[in-house]
Design an enzyme around this catalytic site. Structure first.
Site, mmCIF file in Angstrom:
data_model
loop_
_atom_site.group_PDB
_atom_site.id
_atom_site.type_symbol
_atom_site.label_atom_id
_atom_site.label_comp_id
_atom_site.label_asym_id
_atom_site.label_seq_id
_atom_site.Cartn_x
_atom_site.Cartn_y
_atom_site.Cartn_z
ATOM 1 N N SER A 19 -22.204 -9.063 37.944
ATOM 2 C CA SER A 19 -22.495 -10.341 37.520
ATOM 3 C C SER A 19 -21.258 -11.190 37.000
ATOM 4 C CB SER A 19 -23.395 -10.077 36.304
ATOM 5 O OG SER A 19 -24.545 -9.238 36.593
ATOM 6 N N GLY A 51 -10.430 5.155 7.681
ATOM 7 C CA GLY A 51 -10.638 3.680 7.957
ATOM 8 C C GLY A 51 -10.798 3.247 9.261
ATOM 9 N N HIS A 106 0.841 -1.273 -0.073
ATOM 10 C CA HIS A 106 -0.111 -0.073 -0.130
ATOM 11 C C HIS A 106 0.861 1.352 -0.070
ATOM 12 C CE1 HIS A 106 -2.463 -3.245 1.670
ATOM 13 N NE2 HIS A 106 -3.492 -2.705 1.449
ATOM 14 N N GLU A 127 -17.028 -3.704 24.850
ATOM 15 C CA GLU A 127 -16.526 -5.165 24.855
ATOM 16 C C GLU A 127 -15.434 -5.229 23.984
ATOM 17 O OE1 GLU A 127 -20.789 -5.788 26.124
ATOM 18 O OE2 GLU A 127 -19.905 -4.835 24.398
ATOM 19 N N HIS A 164 -1.665 -1.269 7.320
ATOM 20 C CA HIS A 164 -1.503 -1.574 5.684
ATOM 21 C C HIS A 164 -0.291 -0.513 5.345
ATOM 22 C CE1 HIS A 164 -4.500 1.519 5.893
ATOM 23 N NE2 HIS A 164 -4.041 2.321 4.887
ATOM 24 N N GLY A 167 -3.304 -4.053 12.014
ATOM 25 C CA GLY A 167 -3.828 -4.465 10.372
ATOM 26 C C GLY A 167 -5.252 -4.475 10.444
#
Length: 729
Positions: free
Chosen positions: A450, A228, A97, A477, A138, A186
């Site tokens: 919990s 991205g 890239h 999470e 990348h 990545g």
């Protein structure tokens, strides 16, 4: 008034009031005021526009001392060297890239050679070095070029072998594979969360170990990301968490080039990034010209000046800068070709050979990054020596924390006749471990009550109380697990995080990265089966066990009672190069006969004979977790009919698979083909242990909403059904 003279330039700090100052300079008897980059304070940044064809100058005010920063032609040559090395490596591999390295090289160069405190001679062995994560993995060719220029163990020959079998330069950065790489990246977005975790670790350790005059933990975490990364949900979770935590030593450099793989980001990404990050509690700085080294430097200084907020520096760049098709998606992820490279090198006025590093660039890195890093580490070594003399116990604890040695703990055994959920016995283990392992900390994704993950009598990790050992990750999470990776990569602590097992799907990409990087993180996954009951099938794990067991280098442990839970935690905390997932129950489990004596050794072999057949061996029942008690009861029922079976508790399939052939034969003899596996989860994977002649009492459909014991009955998890199923073999 303070005056600084540099050549024919005279800089003056004029104090207009006790709270305000401005910088002016005189050039050929003309006064020019510097533009304010954030407001005068104890640490501020100013710069002025080009005057009389001189390059723009930057003044940095640190503790009211004025420093001069400027860039010259050699700096620009160094930027272009990063670009050309990256282009050449990608072309040699015919894969890669080029767009990011060509566009982001200026910001990366300024950060590395003018700001970061790292020492290539000691690499990752210096605990107080700055951290850099290339979240946009990348763009690895750029990182490898920087590592080579900085003096890490990465040669030109390694660059020529980019993306080749056995090379030091894989397609995406890999920690512990390439010298100087801080994190494997990545999958977009995760690097940002890793950086958040590193900044959390820095803040925690600083609060714990620093003393007046002894800031032995005092470094920055930098990450470079693209559009991205910001589209990925994990980056948004992590950014929200970082803003809440006020992680002032976290700086993101955002390669804002408005291009994604499919085309312009306007097709899918039009939000107000500045507004979003400011809403998170971040400082946003815009650099309008990504090729302007001075403006980039000023922005980084302004980021470092902000101590109460993390900073995102949005740098407007041109993807594939210099290429014939710069500014388009065509330069994102494919080699430029020989003609394309020639075009770009002409644009850079590059007159050197392929893979050539000009001598003056080598010297500039030696004078900059290398000299600064060596000086900084030596100063830290001297400081730590004095710290050892003043605070010997803390110094020893600090060194032990960064040694990444297997922790040995003693946990109170559970007696026959007692009963508790394995999530509760896990909480007891967590409490005891926290009292014995000072570096141990963690939390839950908003389920601490919990998951039973909170350490009693410990403070919370919050702004102003970074020494706290209870982390509130919130309903995040994925970010929790990815930040845990950053915490583990930073070093100095042992971290755990919890959620419901059914929500493990939200964090598996980060668990995968932990396993890939050999990180000893611990995942506390509770509410492990249809016994969840009334919440129904949305909250009842079915396929999760099979899924996580398929992941290489991940210990998956489903203990049968409190003693196996203790053994599981002992194993987890002793790991130094592998993550562990503990799969625990909501419902109570009785302490089983034999586990007090057998569980620790048995669990460390993955499976063991918990109850031997009372006569000639007819067959074997294998079970895990809450179903081991059902296996024991089924054994008793079969014994009453004169059928002698062995009960094998198999808390960890993967650990059992790693044992010798002799041990595995002793537990599951090949000659004994009558085998029944019992587990309240998918049957997937059990054929390996029961064989073609065996059967499973498992679940290959969704759960239901009802009391847990009723669901177990409806799904056939009863002694009567298990007995008949075995007899049908």
């Amino acid at each position: 008034m303070a005056t600084v003279s540099t050549g024919s330039l005279i800089f003056i700090v004029k104090k207009n009031s006790p709270m305000m100052s401005k910088l002016v300079f005189f050039w050929q008897n003309r006064e020019k005021e510097f533009r304010d980059f954030g407001g005068f304070s104890e640490k501020s940044v100013y710069f002025c526009d080009t005057i009389d064809n001189r390059k723009r100058l930057i003044l940095v005010v640190i503790n009211r001392e004025v420093l001069l920063m400027t860039f010259d032609a050699i700096d620009q040559l160094a930027v272009n060297t990063v670009r050309t090395l990256s282009m050449d490596a990608i072309q040699a591999a015919n894969s890669g890239h080029p767009g990011l390295p060509m566009g982001a090289a200026p910001m990366a160069y300024v950060l590395w050679n003018h700001f970061m405190n790292i020492n290539p001679k000691t690499s990752r062995n210096w605990s107080n070095r700055d951290r850099f994560i290339l979240s946009a993995g990348h763009g690895s060719a750029m990182l490898y070029s920087l590592l080579h220029l900085a003096g890490y163990d990465l040669s030109v020959e390694d660059l020529k072998n980019f993306r080749q079998w056995g090379s030091k330069t894989p397609g995406h950065p890999e920690v512990n594979h390439t010298d100087g790489v801080e994190a494997t990246t990545g999958p977009l977005g995760q690097g940002i969360a890793n950086a958040v975790g590193m900044a959390m670790a820095e803040a925690h350790l600083a609060a714990k170990f620093n003393k007046p005059g002894f800031d032995i933990v005092d470094h920055y975490t930098f990450a470079l990301n693209g559009d991205g990364d910001l589209m990925e949900g994990v980056s948004q979770e992590a950014a929200s968490m970082a803003g809440h935590l006020k992680l002032g030593k976290l700086v993101l450099l955002y390669d804002s080039n408005d291009i994604s793989l499919d085309g312009p980001t306007s097709m899918a990404f039009t939000e107000d990034v500045k507004g979003r990050f400011e809403a998170y509690g971040w400082q946003h700085i815009l650099v309008k010209d990504g090729n302007d080294l001075e403006e980039i430097a000023a922005a980084i200084e302004a980021a470092k000046a902000e101590t109460e907020k993390p900073t995102i520096i949005e740098v407007k760049t041109i993807i594939g800068f210099g290429a014939e098709k710069q500014g388009t998606s065509a330069v994102h992820g494919a080699p430029l070709g020989a003609e394309g490279i020639a075009f770009a090198k002409k644009a850079y006025q590059w007159t050197h050979q392929d893979f050539e590093v000009p001598a003056e660039v080598t010297e500039r890195f030696a004078q900059g990054l290398q000299a600064r890093g060596e000086k900084a580490e030596q100063a830290w070594n001297d400081l730590f020596a004095a710290y050892q003399a003043e605070y010997p116990e803390l110094a020893a604890e600090y060194q032990k924390a960064f040694a990444n040695e297997a922790a040995q703990v003693e946990l109170e055994a559970h007696e026959l006749g007692s009963s508790m959920a394995s999530r509760v016995s896990s909480q007891q283990a967590i409490q005891q471990i926290s009292e014995q392992v000072a570096s141990f900390w963690g939390g839950s994704a908003d389920l601490s009550a919990s998951n039973n993950t909170m350490v009693k009598a410990e403070t919370d990790f919050q702004p102003g109380h970074y020494e706290g050992r209870n982390i509130w990750f919130g309903v995040r999470e994925f970010a929790m697990a990815a930040a845990m990776n950053g915490i583990a990569l930073h070093g100095g602590t042992r971290v755990y995080g919890g959620t419901f097992f059914v929500f493990s799907n939200y964090l598996l990409p980060a668990v995968r990265m932990a396993a890939l990087q050999n990180l000893p993180t611990v995942y506390v996954m509770t509410h492990d089966s249809i016994a969840v009951g009334e919440d129904g099938p949305t909250h009842e794990p079915i396929e999760q066990l099979a899924s996580v067991r398929s992941m290489p280098n991940l210990n998956v442990i489903r203990p049968a009672d409190g003693n196996e839970t203790n053994a599981a935690w002992k194993r987890a905390i002793a790991e130094t190069d592998r993550p562990t997932m503990l799969v625990l129950t909501r419902q109570n489990l009785p302490v089983l006969e034999g586990t007090k004596e057998l569980a620790e050794d048995g669990l460390n072999k993955g499976a063991y004979i918990l109850s031997e057949a009372k006569g000639d061996l007819d067959g074997i029942i294998i079970a895990t977790g809450s179903e081991v008690k059902l296996a024991m009861d089924t054994q008793e029922a079969l014994e009453a009919e004169g059928i002698h079976v062995r009960v094998v508790s198999m808390p960890s399939q993967n650990i059992f698979d790693e044992q010798s052939a002799e041990y595995k034969e002793s537990i599951l003899p090949a000659a004994v083909t009558k085998r029944l596996a019992i587990e309240a989860g998918s049957s997937f994977g059990w054929a390996k242990y029961v064989g073609l002649a065996g059967k499973t009492l498992t679940i290959d459909t969704w759960g239901a909403s009802a009391p847990g014991n009723r669901i177990f009955e409806e799904y056939g998890f009863t002694v009567a059904n298990a007995t008949e199923l075995y007899k049908s073999l």
